[in-house]
Design an enzyme around this catalytic site. Sequence first.
Site, mmCIF file in Angstrom:
data_model
loop_
_atom_site.group_PDB
_atom_site.id
_atom_site.type_symbol
_atom_site.label_atom_id
_atom_site.label_comp_id
_atom_site.label_asym_id
_atom_site.label_seq_id
_atom_site.Cartn_x
_atom_site.Cartn_y
_atom_site.Cartn_z
ATOM 1 N N ASN A 25 -28.076 -14.760 -13.783
ATOM 2 C CA ASN A 25 -27.833 -15.945 -12.758
ATOM 3 C C ASN A 25 -29.030 -16.660 -13.259
ATOM 4 O O ASN A 25 -30.598 -16.320 -13.735
ATOM 5 C CB ASN A 25 -27.738 -15.115 -11.250
ATOM 6 C CG ASN A 25 -28.805 -14.834 -10.809
ATOM 7 O OD1 ASN A 25 -29.792 -15.649 -10.750
ATOM 8 N ND2 ASN A 25 -28.476 -13.523 -10.092
ATOM 9 N N ASP A 35 -26.878 -7.706 -14.825
ATOM 10 C CA ASP A 35 -28.292 -7.757 -14.147
ATOM 11 C C ASP A 35 -28.792 -6.928 -13.635
ATOM 12 O O ASP A 35 -30.325 -6.691 -14.267
ATOM 13 C CB ASP A 35 -27.947 -9.092 -13.552
ATOM 14 C CG ASP A 35 -29.040 -9.740 -13.765
ATOM 15 O OD1 ASP A 35 -29.936 -9.417 -14.157
ATOM 16 O OD2 ASP A 35 -29.548 -11.010 -12.881
ATOM 17 N N TYR A 127 -18.746 -13.928 -11.338
ATOM 18 C CA TYR A 127 -18.387 -15.299 -12.091
ATOM 19 C C TYR A 127 -16.724 -14.661 -11.787
ATOM 20 O O TYR A 127 -16.687 -16.240 -12.428
ATOM 21 C CB TYR A 127 -19.597 -15.897 -12.901
ATOM 22 C CG TYR A 127 -20.426 -16.267 -12.834
ATOM 23 C CD1 TYR A 127 -21.616 -15.390 -11.439
ATOM 24 C CD2 TYR A 127 -21.635 -16.517 -13.334
ATOM 25 C CE1 TYR A 127 -22.571 -16.031 -10.929
ATOM 26 C CE2 TYR A 127 -22.777 -16.514 -13.160
ATOM 27 C CZ TYR A 127 -23.116 -16.590 -12.019
ATOM 28 O OH TYR A 127 -24.647 -16.825 -11.312
HETATM 29 P P1 ADP Z 1 -21.459 -12.094 -14.096
HETATM 30 O O1 ADP Z 1 -22.263 -12.862 -13.121
HETATM 31 O O2 ADP Z 1 -21.678 -13.139 -15.840
HETATM 32 O O3 ADP Z 1 -19.904 -12.043 -13.899
HETATM 33 P P2 ADP Z 1 -21.265 -9.182 -14.178
HETATM 34 O O4 ADP Z 1 -22.850 -8.777 -14.419
HETATM 35 O O5 ADP Z 1 -20.917 -9.376 -12.555
HETATM 36 O O6 ADP Z 1 -21.974 -10.921 -14.835
HETATM 37 O O7 ADP Z 1 -19.736 -9.080 -14.835
HETATM 38 C C1 ADP Z 1 -19.556 -9.113 -16.092
HETATM 39 C C2 ADP Z 1 -19.152 -8.099 -16.455
HETATM 40 O O8 ADP Z 1 -20.142 -6.537 -17.321
HETATM 41 C C3 ADP Z 1 -17.639 -7.320 -16.306
HETATM 42 O O9 ADP Z 1 -16.914 -7.131 -16.936
HETATM 43 C C4 ADP Z 1 -18.672 -6.530 -15.511
HETATM 44 O O10 ADP Z 1 -16.910 -4.718 -14.886
HETATM 45 C C5 ADP Z 1 -19.445 -5.788 -16.256
HETATM 46 N N1 ADP Z 1 -20.095 -4.464 -16.464
HETATM 47 C C6 ADP Z 1 -21.239 -4.395 -15.169
HETATM 48 N N2 ADP Z 1 -22.169 -3.723 -15.733
HETATM 49 C C7 ADP Z 1 -21.829 -3.491 -16.862
HETATM 50 C C8 ADP Z 1 -22.921 -2.276 -17.524
HETATM 51 N N3 ADP Z 1 -23.683 -1.731 -16.715
HETATM 52 N N4 ADP Z 1 -22.313 -2.906 -18.818
HETATM 53 C C9 ADP Z 1 -21.926 -2.750 -19.416
HETATM 54 N N5 ADP Z 1 -20.906 -3.983 -18.501
HETATM 55 C C10 ADP Z 1 -21.277 -4.456 -17.116
#
Ligand code: ADP
Length: 170
Positions: A25, A35, A127
């Site tokens: 973010n 993140d 998001y």
């Molecule tokens: P954003 O805020 O951009 O939506 P998120 O981290 O909440 O980012 O989610 C982005 C994508 O990454 C989602 O599809 C989520 O399920 C996935 N995700 C979450 N943790 C991991 C991980 N450790 N490795 C790969 N993908 C992940």
Amino acid sequence: MTTAITLVQGDITRQRVDAIVNAANSSLLGGSGVDGAIHRRGGPAILRECRALRASRYGRGLPTGRAVATTAGELDARWVIHTVGPVWSADEDRSELLASCHRESLRIADELGARTVAFPAISTGVYRWPLQDAARIAVTAVRESGTRVEEVRFVLFDERAYAAFAARLG
Ligand code: ADP
């Protein structure tokens, strides 16, 4: 040279690649989802560099659609490329910003000389971007980027995300 686009279902923090893209973010100071996982596994060195970026080039935070690199700390990678995806909106078309995240991340990867880059499904978590549409935008942006990266690996956390990207790659 053509870039190979590959898909794996799994945890992006377990990938061995030159660069791991973080769905950050704009604060650059950590968050949930990808993140949080990157900072947890990568250790404090990443956050230190992020804080330094906030104190220098990005006093107001990293703008949506832009990207910046730091060390990858203890991850099995050389760099983390942080990019800020747009929040999904039903009233406003923010697709160009999501495409920009991919283009800018690959531009930074090219500058660094990265040959393999892992991307999460940016914006599809907190998001709320619809997966099918995010997959279309991400794959198109990579294909049209002209990057010198040899492998772009989308790392999808669950089966649903994997299926959306697989359908798009055909
Ligand atoms: P954003 O805020 O951009 O939506 P998120 O981290 O909440 O980012 O989610 C982005 C994508 O990454 C989602 O599809 C989520 O399920 C996935 N995700 C979450 N943790 C991991 C991980 N450790 N490795 C790969 N993908 C992940």
